[in-house]
Scaffold this motif. Structure first.
Motif, PDB file in Angstrom:
ATOM      1  N   LEU A 129       0.814  -1.489   0.108  1.00 56.85           N
ATOM      2  CA  LEU A 129       0.304   0.037  -0.135  1.00 56.85           C
ATOM      3  C   LEU A 129       0.767   1.381   0.108  1.00 56.85           C
ATOM      4  CD1 LEU A 129      -2.618  -1.129   2.515  1.00 56.85           C
ATOM      5  CD2 LEU A 129      -2.964  -0.689   0.013  1.00 56.85           C
ATOM      6  N   ILE A 130       2.025   0.718   1.052  1.00 56.04           N
ATOM      7  CA  ILE A 130       2.969   2.241   0.750  1.00 56.04           C
ATOM      8  C   ILE A 130       3.105   2.321  -0.187  1.00 56.04           C
ATOM      9  CG2 ILE A 130       4.816   3.445   1.727  1.00 56.04           C
ATOM     10  CD1 ILE A 130       4.036   2.133   4.604  1.00 56.04           C
ATOM     11  N   ILE A 158      -0.037   0.343   9.968  1.00 56.06           N
ATOM     12  CA  ILE A 158       0.610   0.757   9.495  1.00 56.06           C
ATOM     13  C   ILE A 158       0.895   1.918   7.895  1.00 56.06           C
ATOM     14  CG2 ILE A 158       3.175   0.505   8.951  1.00 56.06           C
ATOM     15  CD1 ILE A 158       2.897  -2.000  10.412  1.00 56.06           C
ATOM     16  N   SER A 159       0.405   1.632   7.400  1.00 57.88           N
ATOM     17  CA  SER A 159       0.329   1.880   5.910  1.00 57.88           C
ATOM     18  C   SER A 159      -0.873   3.342   5.827  1.00 57.88           C
ATOM     19  CB  SER A 159      -0.204   1.128   4.466  1.00 57.88           C
ATOM     20  OG  SER A 159      -0.814   0.306   4.904  1.00 57.88           O
ATOM     21  N   THR A 196       9.091   0.857   5.544  1.00 60.08           N
ATOM     22  CA  THR A 196      10.185   0.192   5.461  1.00 60.08           C
ATOM     23  C   THR A 196      10.419   0.188   7.767  1.00 60.08           C
ATOM     24  OG1 THR A 196      11.163  -0.253   3.850  1.00 60.08           O
ATOM     25  CG2 THR A 196      12.068  -1.356   4.967  1.00 60.08           C
ATOM     26  N   GLY A 197      10.965   1.659   7.945  1.00 64.07           N
ATOM     27  CA  GLY A 197      11.317   1.178   9.165  1.00 64.07           C
ATOM     28  C   GLY A 197       9.772   1.486  10.186  1.00 64.07           C
ATOM     29  N   LEU A 198       8.926   1.454   9.716  1.00 64.37           N
ATOM     30  CA  LEU A 198       7.538   1.195  10.906  1.00 64.37           C
ATOM     31  C   LEU A 198       7.583  -0.808  10.736  1.00 64.37           C
ATOM     32  CD1 LEU A 198       4.980   4.056  10.076  1.00 64.37           C
ATOM     33  CD2 LEU A 198       6.991   3.881  11.984  1.00 64.37           C
ATOM     34  N   ILE A 247      -8.379   6.942   9.705  1.00 65.43           N
ATOM     35  CA  ILE A 247      -7.404   7.655   8.889  1.00 65.43           C
ATOM     36  C   ILE A 247      -6.541   7.520   7.379  1.00 65.43           C
ATOM     37  CG2 ILE A 247      -7.173   8.077  11.413  1.00 65.43           C
ATOM     38  CD1 ILE A 247      -4.581   6.439  10.742  1.00 65.43           C
ATOM     39  N   PHE A 248      -7.008   6.310   6.950  1.00 65.97           N
ATOM     40  CA  PHE A 248      -6.431   5.948   5.470  1.00 65.97           C
ATOM     41  C   PHE A 248      -6.402   7.358   4.389  1.00 65.97           C
ATOM     42  CE2 PHE A 248      -6.162   4.045   1.481  1.00 65.97           C
ATOM     43  CZ  PHE A 248      -5.070   3.223   1.332  1.00 65.97           C
TER      44      PHE A 248
END
Length: 344
Positions: free
Chosen positions: A174-175, A252-253, A263-265, A340-341
């Motif tokens: 998704l990111i 996360i995304s 990637t860090g998350l 929140i997407f």
């Protein structure tokens, strides 16, 4: 700064507590006592140990051994029967069983488990050196399916596969779509965000089941690993784990538009659980105060329940609490992530 300085320090601290041999971190031994013993040397050895009670109300003998070559080690001997010793092995609460016979001691452990071999070396040397008479010792390698290290490892790998599949397969996908501006094209369509995200879930879960059954088939063929419990129970807890990590992945995304940040998350969430959640070694190596926290991690709940189905014969009733927790976690986080997407 985090990945080059802080994260290595945190990993060194965590693994150091588990494996440095600190005397404050005891090794648990399942002790099968003989009711008609003439083994006075081992009884004298236990008499010098202190009797304590853990938080669960179980009584055990605590004994500290000092060895010039191997260092100081603390052992906790939990009196139990043969069935209880097997249960401790399966749950990762013990790596070694000590069986007392009238004229000898029998050490029962998996020879492929380095922790168990080290515990045997330290304990056997301590018993022989502390006593005035030599105590005959016998080693019996664990070969029973369900008590070997590979039986402990494979269910953990199944849980780890679920986490990695959904965190990377959903979050990073998704990111990456947001970074490449692909989601902008979806804004003009009548498709809802919920339909878009749920489609990713179904795509990943179909692959997750295929990956899981490939690993199960491989383990069955090469290591004769069997599912002792219910297939329905396995399906329920596996599905719940998929839901839980879908919720985490969507959250996360939901806002991130930078692949490096994403990637860090993902790594911040996945790597600590990979180390701590009892995938490759028992998390009971950590201090009790940390174990209580580890047991609340989603990956720990998933791995423990899959392991209970595979090697303890758990059914639907036994995995129901874990199923409810993981499902609830996934639905709550998915709902938050959906609200929140953003498309771009």
């Amino acid at each position: 700064m985090f990945w080059t300085i802080i994260f290595p320090i945190l990993m060194a601290w965590g693994l150091g507590m588990a494996f440095t041999g600190n005397s404050d971190l005891p090794t648990s031994i399942a002790l099968i006592e003989s009711q008609h013993t003439t083994n006075n040397t081992f009884q004298e050895f236990l008499e010098s140990a202190s009797t304590q009670t853990n938080e669960e109300g179980n009584t055990f003998f605590a004994k500290k051994l000092d060895n010039e070559e191997l260092g100081a080690s603390t052992f906790h001997f939990y009196p139990t029967d043969s069935a209880g010793a097997v249960q401790m092995l399966k749950q990762g609460k013990s790596q070694l069983t000590l069986k007392e016979k009238p004229d000898s001691l029998i050490y029962i452990f998996d020879p492929h488990n380095s922790e168990a071999k080290l515990a045997y070396l330290v304990l056997n040397a301590g018993i022989e050196n502390k006593q005035t008479r030599h105590t005959m010792a016998e080693i019996r390698p664990l070969t029973t399916v369900g008590t070997r290290y590979i039986d402990f490892l494979v269910p953990g790998l199944l849980a780890l596969g679920v986490m990695n599949s959904f965190l990377w397969g959903i979050s990073y996908a998704l990111i990456d779509m947001r970074v490449k501006k692909l989601m902008r094209r979806l804004v003009a369509t009548p498709m809802k965000k919920s339909h878009f995200l749920i489609s990713h879930f179904f795509a990943r879960i179909s692959l997750a089941f295929v990956e899981a059954f490939i690993l199960i088939g491989f383990s069955k063929y090469f290591f004769d690993i069997k599912l002792e419990g219910s297939w329905v129970a396995f399906f329920l807890i596996f599905l719940a784990g998929n839901l839980a990590f879908t919720g985490i992945g969507v959250l996360i995304s939901s806002r991130t538009s930078n692949s490096r940040v994403g990637t860090g998350l993902i790594n911040v969430i996945s790597l600590p659980m990979t180390i701590l959640s009892g995938i490759f070694f028992s998390y009971h190596n950590f201090p009790d105060s940390i174990v209580k926290i580890i047991e609340l991690l989603p990956l720990t709940i998933l791995a423990d329940n899959i392991r209970s189905v595979f090697i303890e014969g758990a059914g639907v009733v036994q995995v129901l609490p874990g199923t409810i927790i993981l499902t609830s976690l996934g639905l709550v986080l998915f709902t938050i992530g959906l609200r929140i997407f953003k498309w771009y």
